[in-house]
Write a protein that holds these residues in place. Structure first.
Motif, PDB file in Angstrom:
ATOM      1  N   SER A 172       1.166 -12.350  -1.558  1.00  0.00           N
ATOM      2  CA  SER A 172       0.241 -12.674  -0.471  1.00  0.00           C
ATOM      3  C   SER A 172       0.607 -11.901   0.797  1.00  0.00           C
ATOM      4  O   SER A 172      -0.279 -11.446   1.528  1.00  0.00           O
ATOM      5  CB  SER A 172       0.231 -14.177  -0.196  1.00  0.00           C
ATOM      6  N   THR A 173       1.895 -11.728   1.043  1.00  0.00           N
ATOM      7  CA  THR A 173       2.352 -10.943   2.196  1.00  0.00           C
ATOM      8  C   THR A 173       1.959  -9.486   2.030  1.00  0.00           C
ATOM      9  O   THR A 173       1.452  -8.852   2.957  1.00  0.00           O
ATOM     10  CB  THR A 173       3.880 -11.081   2.360  1.00  0.00           C
ATOM     11  N   ILE A 174       2.192  -8.960   0.829  1.00  0.00           N
ATOM     12  CA  ILE A 174       1.834  -7.563   0.551  1.00  0.00           C
ATOM     13  C   ILE A 174       0.329  -7.373   0.742  1.00  0.00           C
ATOM     14  O   ILE A 174      -0.111  -6.388   1.346  1.00  0.00           O
ATOM     15  CB  ILE A 174       2.288  -7.162  -0.863  1.00  0.00           C
ATOM     16  N   ALA A 175      -0.468  -8.323   0.246  1.00  0.00           N
ATOM     17  CA  ALA A 175      -1.927  -8.233   0.400  1.00  0.00           C
ATOM     18  C   ALA A 175      -2.315  -8.220   1.878  1.00  0.00           C
ATOM     19  O   ALA A 175      -3.205  -7.464   2.286  1.00  0.00           O
ATOM     20  CB  ALA A 175      -2.606  -9.393  -0.325  1.00  0.00           C
ATOM     21  N   ASN A 176      -1.651  -9.037   2.696  1.00  0.00           N
ATOM     22  CA  ASN A 176      -1.943  -9.052   4.133  1.00  0.00           C
ATOM     23  C   ASN A 176      -1.604  -7.717   4.782  1.00  0.00           C
ATOM     24  O   ASN A 176      -2.362  -7.207   5.611  1.00  0.00           O
ATOM     25  CB  ASN A 176      -1.178 -10.177   4.825  1.00  0.00           C
ATOM     26  N   TYR A 177      -0.451  -7.146   4.428  1.00  0.00           N
ATOM     27  CA  TYR A 177      -0.072  -5.841   4.982  1.00  0.00           C
ATOM     28  C   TYR A 177      -1.076  -4.769   4.564  1.00  0.00           C
ATOM     29  O   TYR A 177      -1.488  -3.938   5.368  1.00  0.00           O
ATOM     30  CB  TYR A 177       1.322  -5.436   4.522  1.00  0.00           C
ATOM     31  N   LEU A 178      -1.477  -4.801   3.300  1.00  0.00           N
ATOM     32  CA  LEU A 178      -2.436  -3.813   2.801  1.00  0.00           C
ATOM     33  C   LEU A 178      -3.802  -4.001   3.455  1.00  0.00           C
ATOM     34  O   LEU A 178      -4.505  -3.024   3.713  1.00  0.00           O
ATOM     35  CB  LEU A 178      -2.546  -3.886   1.279  1.00  0.00           C
ATOM     36  N   ASN A 179      -4.160  -5.238   3.748  1.00  0.00           N
ATOM     37  CA  ASN A 179      -5.426  -5.487   4.423  1.00  0.00           C
ATOM     38  C   ASN A 179      -5.457  -4.805   5.791  1.00  0.00           C
ATOM     39  O   ASN A 179      -6.476  -4.238   6.181  1.00  0.00           O
ATOM     40  CB  ASN A 179      -5.673  -6.988   4.562  1.00  0.00           C
ATOM     41  N   GLY A 180      -4.343  -4.860   6.516  1.00  0.00           N
ATOM     42  CA  GLY A 180      -4.265  -4.169   7.794  1.00  0.00           C
ATOM     43  C   GLY A 180      -4.424  -2.662   7.638  1.00  0.00           C
ATOM     44  O   GLY A 180      -5.112  -2.009   8.425  1.00  0.00           O
ATOM     45  N   LEU A 181      -3.809  -2.114   6.591  1.00  0.00           N
ATOM     46  CA  LEU A 181      -3.927  -0.672   6.338  1.00  0.00           C
ATOM     47  C   LEU A 181      -5.357  -0.301   5.942  1.00  0.00           C
ATOM     48  O   LEU A 181      -5.845   0.765   6.319  1.00  0.00           O
ATOM     49  CB  LEU A 181      -2.934  -0.231   5.260  1.00  0.00           C
ATOM     50  N   VAL A 182      -6.030  -1.182   5.203  1.00  0.00           N
ATOM     51  CA  VAL A 182      -7.435  -0.933   4.845  1.00  0.00           C
ATOM     52  C   VAL A 182      -8.285  -0.899   6.107  1.00  0.00           C
ATOM     53  O   VAL A 182      -9.121  -0.006   6.283  1.00  0.00           O
ATOM     54  CB  VAL A 182      -7.953  -2.005   3.849  1.00  0.00           C
ATOM     55  N   SER A 183      -8.075  -1.847   7.009  1.00  0.00           N
ATOM     56  CA  SER A 183      -8.851  -1.887   8.250  1.00  0.00           C
ATOM     57  C   SER A 183      -8.632  -0.632   9.083  1.00  0.00           C
ATOM     58  O   SER A 183      -9.589  -0.045   9.594  1.00  0.00           O
ATOM     59  CB  SER A 183      -8.480  -3.123   9.073  1.00  0.00           C
TER      60      SER A 183
END
Length: 173
Positions: free
Chosen positions: A98-109
């Motif tokens: 879930s943490t990795i997904a949150n970090y990746l979400n920021g990179l996607v944005s």
């Protein structure tokens, strides 16, 4: 992870990130799909990028000739770089999915912003899948792994067995 955040942020990157935050929080932004976000969300994206750049800087993963700037998000090999980062977060840092997904979400944005405002090359845009799509795929994979991980985690605190619920109901009556 805080120790891997890029400590010396170049002035151009700092300026680009301030512009990004203004873009994400502005009521109207013609190049942005969707509505404005709260500044805390845009700041989380900023922190996600600084973590990624800190990882690249400290572990000497920055591609030859590249600078740690927002235009790095327009590179053809971005998907591979982020995949290595996600794997490192899982194996070395033992981050939850879930943490990795949150970090990746920021990179996607931030990558979406870079694509809309920095105009990546035609080769990058026409790649199949393009780097932005690869990041979205990685985020989806982390989210799926997170759901599976949550199914097997021991739940701590705040949980009652049904028998205890019944006892509490009877006692309150």
């Amino acid at each position: 992870m805080k120790t891997y955040i890029l400590e010396r942020v170049p002035s151009t990157l700092k300026s680009d990130l301030e512009t990004y935050i203004l873009h994400r929080t502005a009521t109207f932004a013609a190049r942005r799909q969707g509505g404005a976000v709260q500044s805390v969300s845009a700041e989380a994206d900023r922190t996600a990028l600084l973590r990624f750049f800190g990882y690249m800087d400290r572990l000497q993963r920055t591609p030859q000739g590249a600078e740690l700037a927002i235009d790095l998000l327009c590179r053809a090999d971005l998907g591979d770089l982020v995949q290595e980062y996600a794997t490192w977060l899982q194996t070395n840092q033992q981050c939850k999915f879930s943490t990795i997904a949150n970090y990746l979400n920021g990179l996607v944005s931030l990558t979406t912003y870079a694509y809309a405002n920095l105009e990546p090359t035609i080769e990058v845009l026409n790649a199949d899948p393009n780097p932005l799509t690869q990041l979205i795929n990685l985020r989806g994979q982390a989210e799926k792994a997170s759901k599976t991980q949550q199914m097997y985690e021991k739940r701590v605190g705040g949980w009652l067995e049904w028998e205890d619920v019944q006892k509490a109901r009877v006692a309150s009556m």
